[in-house]
Design a protein around this motif. Structure first.
Motif, PDB file in Angstrom:
ATOM      1  N   TRP A 114       1.155  -0.958   0.113  1.00  0.00           N
ATOM      2  CA  TRP A 114       0.027   0.174   0.113  1.00  0.00           C
ATOM      3  C   TRP A 114       0.968   0.998   0.106  1.00  0.00           C
ATOM      4  CZ3 TRP A 114      -1.508   3.769   3.778  1.00  0.00           C
ATOM      5  CH2 TRP A 114      -2.020   4.629   3.430  1.00  0.00           C
ATOM      6  N   LEU A 115       1.945   1.636   0.601  1.00  0.00           N
ATOM      7  CA  LEU A 115       2.687   1.934   0.684  1.00  0.00           C
ATOM      8  C   LEU A 115       3.767   2.288  -0.334  1.00  0.00           C
ATOM      9  CD1 LEU A 115       3.268   2.473   4.665  1.00  0.00           C
ATOM     10  CD2 LEU A 115       1.635   3.511   3.244  1.00  0.00           C
ATOM     11  N   GLU A 116       3.567   1.199  -1.165  1.00  0.00           N
ATOM     12  CA  GLU A 116       5.068   1.549  -2.185  1.00  0.00           C
ATOM     13  C   GLU A 116       4.822   2.947  -2.947  1.00  0.00           C
ATOM     14  OE1 GLU A 116       6.360  -1.648  -5.856  1.00  0.00           O
ATOM     15  OE2 GLU A 116       5.255  -2.565  -4.637  1.00  0.00           O
ATOM     16  N   GLN A 117       3.793   3.166  -3.715  1.00  0.00           N
ATOM     17  CA  GLN A 117       4.387   4.085  -4.770  1.00  0.00           C
ATOM     18  C   GLN A 117       4.144   5.233  -3.925  1.00  0.00           C
ATOM     19  OE1 GLN A 117       3.811   4.181  -7.935  1.00  0.00           O
ATOM     20  NE2 GLN A 117       3.368   2.034  -7.834  1.00  0.00           N
ATOM     21  N   PRO A 118       3.397   5.929  -2.658  1.00  0.00           N
ATOM     22  CA  PRO A 118       3.955   7.024  -2.090  1.00  0.00           C
ATOM     23  C   PRO A 118       5.173   6.865  -1.482  1.00  0.00           C
ATOM     24  CG  PRO A 118       1.628   5.978  -1.046  1.00  0.00           C
ATOM     25  CD  PRO A 118       2.829   5.297  -2.049  1.00  0.00           C
ATOM     26  N   MET A 119       5.794   6.233  -1.340  1.00  0.00           N
ATOM     27  CA  MET A 119       7.351   5.762  -0.371  1.00  0.00           C
ATOM     28  C   MET A 119       7.893   5.755  -1.985  1.00  0.00           C
ATOM     29  SD  MET A 119       7.343   5.948   2.350  1.00  0.00           S
ATOM     30  CE  MET A 119       6.370   6.724   2.987  1.00  0.00           C
ATOM     31  N   LEU A 120       7.669   5.752  -3.043  1.00  0.00           N
ATOM     32  CA  LEU A 120       9.126   5.704  -3.929  1.00  0.00           C
ATOM     33  C   LEU A 120       8.791   7.152  -4.414  1.00  0.00           C
ATOM     34  CD1 LEU A 120      10.049   4.066  -6.227  1.00  0.00           C
ATOM     35  CD2 LEU A 120       8.077   4.208  -7.540  1.00  0.00           C
ATOM     36  N   ILE A 121       7.888   7.698  -4.775  1.00  0.00           N
ATOM     37  CA  ILE A 121       7.557   8.311  -4.771  1.00  0.00           C
ATOM     38  C   ILE A 121       8.502  10.077  -4.019  1.00  0.00           C
ATOM     39  CG2 ILE A 121       6.668  10.960  -5.589  1.00  0.00           C
ATOM     40  CD1 ILE A 121       3.899   9.525  -5.947  1.00  0.00           C
ATOM     41  N   LEU A 122       8.391   9.635  -2.937  1.00  0.00           N
ATOM     42  CA  LEU A 122       8.763  10.467  -1.368  1.00  0.00           C
ATOM     43  C   LEU A 122      10.420  10.576  -1.808  1.00  0.00           C
ATOM     44  CD1 LEU A 122       6.717  10.361   1.319  1.00  0.00           C
ATOM     45  CD2 LEU A 122       6.884  12.311   0.246  1.00  0.00           C
ATOM     46  N   SER A 123      10.779   8.871  -2.414  1.00  0.00           N
ATOM     47  CA  SER A 123      12.991   8.555  -2.222  1.00  0.00           C
ATOM     48  C   SER A 123      13.000   9.420  -3.794  1.00  0.00           C
ATOM     49  CB  SER A 123      12.546   7.431  -3.024  1.00  0.00           C
ATOM     50  OG  SER A 123      12.544   6.581  -1.262  1.00  0.00           O
ATOM     51  N   PHE A 124      12.090   9.678  -4.878  1.00  0.00           N
ATOM     52  CA  PHE A 124      13.056  10.306  -5.727  1.00  0.00           C
ATOM     53  C   PHE A 124      13.063  12.398  -5.075  1.00  0.00           C
ATOM     54  CE2 PHE A 124      11.096   7.178  -8.342  1.00  0.00           C
ATOM     55  CZ  PHE A 124      12.650   6.404  -9.023  1.00  0.00           C
ATOM     56  N   ILE A 125      12.132  12.683  -4.123  1.00  0.00           N
ATOM     57  CA  ILE A 125      11.777  13.828  -3.993  1.00  0.00           C
ATOM     58  C   ILE A 125      13.094  14.241  -2.817  1.00  0.00           C
ATOM     59  CG2 ILE A 125      11.182  15.726  -2.716  1.00  0.00           C
ATOM     60  CD1 ILE A 125       8.155  14.050  -3.874  1.00  0.00           C
ATOM     61  N   TRP A 126      13.081  12.886  -1.982  1.00  0.00           N
ATOM     62  CA  TRP A 126      14.329  12.904  -1.073  1.00  0.00           C
ATOM     63  C   TRP A 126      15.621  13.244  -1.871  1.00  0.00           C
ATOM     64  CZ3 TRP A 126      14.981  13.281   3.762  1.00  0.00           C
ATOM     65  CH2 TRP A 126      16.413  13.521   4.959  1.00  0.00           C
ATOM     66  N   LEU A 127      15.592  13.035  -2.812  1.00  0.00           N
ATOM     67  CA  LEU A 127      17.197  12.456  -4.180  1.00  0.00           C
ATOM     68  C   LEU A 127      17.460  13.644  -4.344  1.00  0.00           C
ATOM     69  CD1 LEU A 127      19.217  10.553  -5.167  1.00  0.00           C
ATOM     70  CD2 LEU A 127      18.009  10.583  -7.100  1.00  0.00           C
ATOM     71  N   SER A 128      17.181  14.302  -4.676  1.00  0.00           N
ATOM     72  CA  SER A 128      16.611  15.449  -5.283  1.00  0.00           C
ATOM     73  C   SER A 128      17.370  16.644  -4.409  1.00  0.00           C
ATOM     74  CB  SER A 128      15.149  16.216  -6.170  1.00  0.00           C
ATOM     75  OG  SER A 128      15.176  14.894  -6.840  1.00  0.00           O
ATOM     76  N   LEU A 129      16.217  16.516  -3.162  1.00  0.00           N
ATOM     77  CA  LEU A 129      16.787  16.566  -2.077  1.00  0.00           C
ATOM     78  C   LEU A 129      17.976  17.674  -1.711  1.00  0.00           C
ATOM     79  CD1 LEU A 129      13.037  17.428  -0.146  1.00  0.00           C
ATOM     80  CD2 LEU A 129      13.957  19.012  -1.773  1.00  0.00           C
ATOM     81  N   VAL A 130      19.228  16.401  -1.066  1.00  0.00           N
ATOM     82  CA  VAL A 130      19.768  15.967  -1.076  1.00  0.00           C
ATOM     83  C   VAL A 130      20.901  16.489  -2.078  1.00  0.00           C
ATOM     84  CG1 VAL A 130      21.176  14.047   0.110  1.00  0.00           C
ATOM     85  CG2 VAL A 130      19.004  13.872   0.882  1.00  0.00           C
ATOM     86  N   ILE A 131      20.742  16.271  -2.780  1.00  0.00           N
ATOM     87  CA  ILE A 131      21.377  16.797  -3.880  1.00  0.00           C
ATOM     88  C   ILE A 131      21.788  18.046  -4.429  1.00  0.00           C
ATOM     89  CG2 ILE A 131      21.759  16.964  -6.785  1.00  0.00           C
ATOM     90  CD1 ILE A 131      21.004  14.269  -7.258  1.00  0.00           C
ATOM     91  N   VAL A 132      20.167  18.562  -3.681  1.00  0.00           N
ATOM     92  CA  VAL A 132      20.478  20.354  -4.119  1.00  0.00           C
ATOM     93  C   VAL A 132      21.331  21.104  -2.779  1.00  0.00           C
ATOM     94  CG1 VAL A 132      19.216  22.056  -3.534  1.00  0.00           C
ATOM     95  CG2 VAL A 132      18.192  20.472  -5.092  1.00  0.00           C
ATOM     96  N   GLU A 133      21.156  20.103  -1.752  1.00  0.00           N
ATOM     97  CA  GLU A 133      21.273  20.132  -0.295  1.00  0.00           C
ATOM     98  C   GLU A 133      23.167  20.386  -0.461  1.00  0.00           C
ATOM     99  OE1 GLU A 133      21.840  19.507   4.445  1.00  0.00           O
ATOM    100  OE2 GLU A 133      20.142  18.537   3.226  1.00  0.00           O
ATOM    101  N   LEU A 134      23.681  19.529  -1.017  1.00  0.00           N
ATOM    102  CA  LEU A 134      25.451  19.501  -1.411  1.00  0.00           C
ATOM    103  C   LEU A 134      25.746  20.246  -2.700  1.00  0.00           C
ATOM    104  CD1 LEU A 134      25.066  15.522  -1.266  1.00  0.00           C
ATOM    105  CD2 LEU A 134      25.867  16.576   0.507  1.00  0.00           C
TER     106      LEU A 134
END
Length: 263
Positions: free
Chosen positions: A28-48
């Motif tokens: 049930w959480l697969e798709q929401p966590m999938l989207i959040l994972s890609f957003i998190w990746l983008s935010l980490v790169i932006v912060e670095l």
């Protein structure tokens, strides 16, 4: 007198039910966590790269809290806690590391750089899982996507650890760091080598990944081009049609030999 449970009888019904609920929750959480994972990746790169603050920082904190709550919920449902924790060591470290950013005293210590390295590794691990779910099964597309992810994330880490303003010969921009990381992952290398401890560890991890994956990508591309060559009509390379025709000829020859021997 109570009898000891038979170890061969399998897990009790309650344990099976809890595993079933945990599986349903993960689906049930697969798709929401999938989207959040890609957003998190983008935010980490932006912060670095740009040391983001304000709304991006708060968005990153919110996503991190959601990751923590999701992990705690899965942990609460898991019937065998130690088994669950043993199967998620990198996830645990990646979730704990961002908590130290709220301790202002640690911002003055070198420990902050080490925690940033842990965060990069943890983000890569979560992103690998998201990529694997996106592509359905592992293949050339999955490998190319994860390699691109590693280059982008690794470049952000190298720029954060080895900036030109702090390290002699360091990176003056993100594009330069991406080029250097791509050369390292492709096993080509360059004249610059990191001088900080965190940069060296990250470079070592990138080099190990490059050695492990670049051969697979090269072999896959070679197989693709050989297949294209074999599909050509005037090609010297035998294709699937030629091989199938050869098998039919061999089968017919065997049948004729069998008929001649039976006479």
């Amino acid at each position: 007198m109570n009898e000891a449970p038979d170890p061969q009888s399998g897990p009790p019904d309650d344990e099976q039910e809890r595993w079933a609920v945990l599986t349903q929750l993960e689906e049930w959480l697969e798709q929401p966590m999938l989207i959040l994972s890609f957003i998190w990746l983008s935010l980490v790169i932006v912060e670095l790269v740009w040391t983001s603050s304000g709304v991006f920082e708060w968005l990153g904190i919110l996503i991190w809290i959601l990751f923590v709550l999701e992990f705690l919920l899965r942990f609460a449902l898991a019937p065998r806690k130690f088994r669950f924790l043993r199967g998620n060591p990198i996830t645990i470290v990646a979730l704990v590391a961002p908590a130290f950013r709220f301790l202002r005293v640690l911002r003055l210590l070198r420990l902050t750089r080490g925690l940033r390295l842990v965060r990069i590794v943890g983000t890569a691990n979560r992103s690998f899982g998201a990529m694997r779910k996106s592509f359905g099964r592992r293949g050339l597309g999955y490998m190319l996507a994860t390699t691109t992810l590693v280059i982008l994330l690794g470049a952000g880490g190298m720029l954060a650890f080895e900036p030109a303003g702090e390290v002699s010969g360091g990176f003056s921009g993100y594009a330069e760091a991406v080029w250097w990381t791509a050369m390292l992952v492709s096993t080509t290398g360059s004249e610059f080598w990191p001088s900080t401890a965190e940069g060296r560890v990250l470079a070592l991890l990138l080099a190990i990944y490059g050695l492990a994956i670049f051969g697979y990508i090269a072999a896959s591309l070679a197989t693709f081009f050989i297949g294209q060559e074999a599909a050509a009509v005037e090609s010297d390379v035998a294709g699937s049609r030629e091989i199938a025709a050869l098998r039919e000829d061999i089968a017919a020859l065997r049948q004729e030999l069998h008929q001649m021997a039976s006479r």
